[in-house]
Write an enzyme that holds these catalytic residues in place. Structure first.
Site, short mmCIF file in Angstrom:
data_model
loop_
_atom_site.label_atom_id
_atom_site.label_comp_id
_atom_site.label_asym_id
_atom_site.label_seq_id
_atom_site.Cartn_x
_atom_site.Cartn_y
_atom_site.Cartn_z
N ASP A 265 1.03 -1.37 0.00
CA ASP A 265 0.14 0.11 0.15
C ASP A 265 0.70 1.34 0.07
OD1 ASP A 265 -2.24 1.57 -0.22
OD2 ASP A 265 -3.34 0.77 1.64
C1 BGC Z 1 -5.35 3.30 0.14
C2 BGC Z 1 -5.25 1.94 -0.92
C3 BGC Z 1 -5.24 2.70 -2.13
C4 BGC Z 1 -3.90 3.46 -2.71
C5 BGC Z 1 -3.70 4.06 -3.89
C6 BGC Z 1 -3.89 3.83 -0.04
O1 BGC Z 1 -3.60 5.32 0.66
O2 BGC Z 1 -4.95 2.53 1.53
O3 BGC Z 1 -6.65 1.52 -0.73
O4 BGC Z 1 -5.55 1.81 -3.10
O5 BGC Z 1 -3.88 4.40 -1.24
O6 BGC Z 1 -4.53 5.07 -3.88
#
Ligand code: BGC
Length: 716
Positions: A265
């Site tokens: 993530d």
């Molecule tokens: C979130 C994810 C997301 C990623 C990309 C993160 O902050 O937890 O769910 O896919 O950002 O935007």
């Protein structure tokens, strides 16, 4: 591209090129622009021009024209012909916004969810995207956590069915096909259980809890063929998921045989230092690589550390190559070596995004996902008398909830517009100012009462602001804002019938206003077709059929409250007995249980029969009311005694059926060994012969059960 060609390509790559394939950035950085909206501990970026020139993938931008140009600009300067991968958060719709996933769970209709996901893929693929960061298969039990909106709810089985359906919809038989995109299931694992419901907080649970409840939905998505998996921000058993060998290597790769790409993530590799499991970037990179984490999203640890780590002998070339091969294989599977822009096409994008056919599908899903929680003879609204409409969701296109970047709120029909098309000048509005900075409607209740003087019935479109749902939106107070509660009570006190429409990304604390409302329809964030769907239900054109995917608490102090809990050694059976597992000031049961939902007709479910050979359970389901409707027949099981404690009931099957008034049908479920299986103390999956309760009903509380003894001879 043939596999040996791909391997040849890998052998030509420099270490820097490999490290950058393993790094995901935002496109602005490739254009040397200052990236906007960064989150997490993104500090000084230290990417050189040469590194940026060989970045492997980007996130967060879409649009056929933009992505075609980006790919062309990139490949023009690239030393090797390896195209960029384009990923984004298409969570519940691209331009046509679907109801939020928590609402989709309430449809109990995986086929319709799959059809909608296929429509989403058509839009996103035409807009040039290759991968979506969806589905989110995190099991959720705590509505204080704002991200419950992105999950299909509290039940492992329902969540798994929905996650798998979503993957099938996005990817079809192969994500490389036209109009398909690759799915990235997230957030592996157990992100949905942060302590206190506070986002990014510690997760700690037993291995059994993890395996029996939290992991199954990700596994279903992986088994449905999800091309990618995203790790979560949290720790599991004291190790952050991003470098957890238990999760990534043992469970995901070896037990589930996942061959695809794992991505972290956002900045989660760098965050290993904050978690205090890595003293520096080198250690963060080393641990992530050892666990098999292929792509690092939005931090530069791999780029900065792989060379050093290799020189120090702390990692091997083979480990790096394994990741790079997986990444190139994904690009190859998507056909990018031959066709780097895949389906990006301005004309198709224009034609498909927000088209009538997709809006119609979204409307169907919105209809099936709304849950009628209460109805004291007020709905449907048929009277041709003046009708009041108030509340922050009464006249706004902001019906999407978070994670809906491409949805067009301006173009979206508002509830006022949709109701006016039916009720014309009979519709009287007041206090329809949408939420702005403050989550409240202006204090003009007296004025509203004056305007509503001729109305016998008032609809209040209330809820929580869209921006209070999604990531980083944990709350400790789940009540409606004081002004909304005040308006509802004032209408009630003025003798009006009150129909409450609840727009929210989570089960709210509605006990304080429940008595003041004659009817409550939980509409969640219903998406682009939301206003049409609400209108169809209010007018009776559609008979509500959604069932709760998450229990509603009686108050915040009762959280977490969920149906598939254990019995404890002192279950609360006798209200007079204080020394049992209970509260002094609140029952244990939820306000509304999992699986619950009303209809404009009524149903009975009776006569549970287990076949003589113990392999099927059947019930008779009858529409006992006066109009056609749909209901969801639910099968639950309980292992009465086992080597470890088992839940009081667990959903193991469901069937959505439509019945005419007076019609009766038999619904049969097969009983399988899988339904009875769990992980024992030695982490072995299987079932233990003995007594089981087989229960069927119309929600998790209204169930009829029968106890049967099941032996291996019954269920081989
Ligand atoms: C979130 C994810 C997301 C990623 C990309 C993160 O902050 O937890 O769910 O896919 O950002 O935007």
């Amino acid at each position: 591209m043939e596999k040996n060609k791909l391997l040849e390509l890998v052998s030509e790559m420099t270490l820097e090129e490999k490290a950058m394939q393993m790094t995901q950035l935002v496109p602005d950085m490739l254009y040397h622009l200052a990236p906007a909206n960064l989150t997490g501990p993104t500090r000084q970026w230290h990417f050189t021009d040469r590194q940026l020139q060989c970045a492997g993938s980007v996130l967060g931008k879409s649009g056929a024209a933009y992505l075609k140009k980006l790919q062309a600009d990139y490949l023009k300067d690239a030393r090797l012909p390896i195209p960029l991968l384009f990923m984004a958060d298409v969570i519940h719709g691209y331009e046509t916004i679907l109801p939020i996933p928590l609402a989709q769970g309430c449809s109990f209709d995986p086929e319709l969810v799959e059809e909608n996901a296929a429509a989403v893929a058509r839009e996103a693929a035409a807009a040039g995207l290759h991968v979506t960061f969806s589905p989110m298969a995190d099991l959720v039990r705590d509505p204080r956590w704002g991200r419950v909106m992105e999950s299909c709810g509290e039940d492992p089985y329902l969540n798994g069915q929905m996650a798998a359906a979503t993957v099938r919809g996005y990817q079809g038989k192969d994500p490389g096909e036209k109009g398909k995109i690759a799915a990235c299931v997230k957030h592996f694992a157990a992100y949905g259980q942060p302590e206190g419901g506070r986002d990014y907080n510690t997760v700690d649970m037993s291995r059994g809890m993890l395996r029996d409840f939290y992991l199954p939905a990700y596994r279903e998505a992986v088994q449905a063929g999800a091309a990618m998996v995203m790790t979560s921000f949290n720790t599991v058993e004291r190790v952050p998921s991003t470098c957890s060998r238990l999760l990534l290597d043992r469970i995901l790769r070896r037990e589930w045989d996942f061959q695809g790409v794992v991505i972290s993530d956002y900045s989660a590799v760098e965050e290993l230092m904050n978690h205090s499991v890595a003293a520096d970037a080198l250690e963060a990179g080393e641990k992530s690589l050892h666990a098999g984490m292929d792509i690092e999203m939005m931090s530069g640890v791999y780029a900065a550390s792989l060379q050093n780590l290799l020189e120090q002998g702390r990692i091997t070339q083979e480990e790096i190559d394994t990741c790079v091969i997986r990444i190139l294989e994904l690009k190859n599977r998507l056909g990018l070596f031959e066709n780097p822009c895949k389906d990006a096409d301005e004309e198709q994008e224009q034609r498909l995004c927000g088209c009538k056919e997709h809006l119609e599908l979204a409307r169907k899903l919105a209809l099936e996902s709304m849950v009628l929680l209460k109805n004291e003879d007020v709905l449907p609204v048929s009277a041709h008398a003046p009708l009041g409409l108030a509340g922050p969701f009464a006249d706004t296109g902001g019906l999407f909830g978070e994670w809906s970047y491409m949805g067009n709120r301006e173009k979206t029909r508002t509830l006022r517009e949709a109701l006016e098309a039916v009720y014309g000048t009979q519709l009287v509005t007041a206090m329809t100012e949408p939420f702005r900075q403050s989550p409240d409607v202006p204090d003009s209740v007296e004025e509203a009462l004056e305007r509503f003087r001729p109305c016998e019935l008032c609809i209040v479109a209330a809820g929580e602001p869209e921006w209070q749902t999604g990531e980083a939106t944990s709350k400790t107070n789940l009540r409606l804002s004081p002004n909304q509660e005040k308006l509802i009570h004032a209408l009630r006190n003025a003798g009006k019938k009150v129909v409450l429409l609840l727009f929210s990304g989570r089960p709210l604390d509605i006990a304080p206003i429940l008595d003041a409302a004659d009817a409550v329809l939980q509409v969640w964030f219903p998406g682009s077709a939301g206003a049409y769907a609400v209108t169809d239900i209010l007018t009776g054109k559609y008979n509500p059929s959604g069932r709760l995917s998450m229990s509603f608490p009686r108050n915040v102090g009762q959280i977490p409250v969920y149906y598939d809990c254990y019995n404890t050694g002192r279950p609360s059976l006798d209200p007079e007995n204080r020394f049992c597992s209970r509260y002094l000031d609140c029952p244990n049961s939820p306000l509304f249980p999992f699986g619950y939902g009303l209809s404009y007709t009524t149903f009975s479910c009776r006569g549970l029969k287990i076949s003589e050979d113990n392999t099927t359970a059947s019930v008779l389901v009858k529409n006992t009311g006066s109009r056609r409707g749909e209901t969801v027949v639910q099968l639950y099981v309980r292992d009465v005694s086992a080597s470890v404690v088992r839940p009081l009931k667990e959903l193991k099957g469901f069937r959505r059926i439509a019945l005419d008034a007076g019609e009766e049908t038999e619904v049969t479920f097969r009983i399988t060994a899988d339904m009875l299986s769990f992980y024992n103390e030695d982490e072995q999956w299987g079932w233990e012969p003995g007594e089981f309760d087989i229960m069927v009903g119309l929600d998790s509380e209204q169930i009829e059960g029968q106890r049967v003894y099941l032996s291996p001879a019954d269920l081989p």
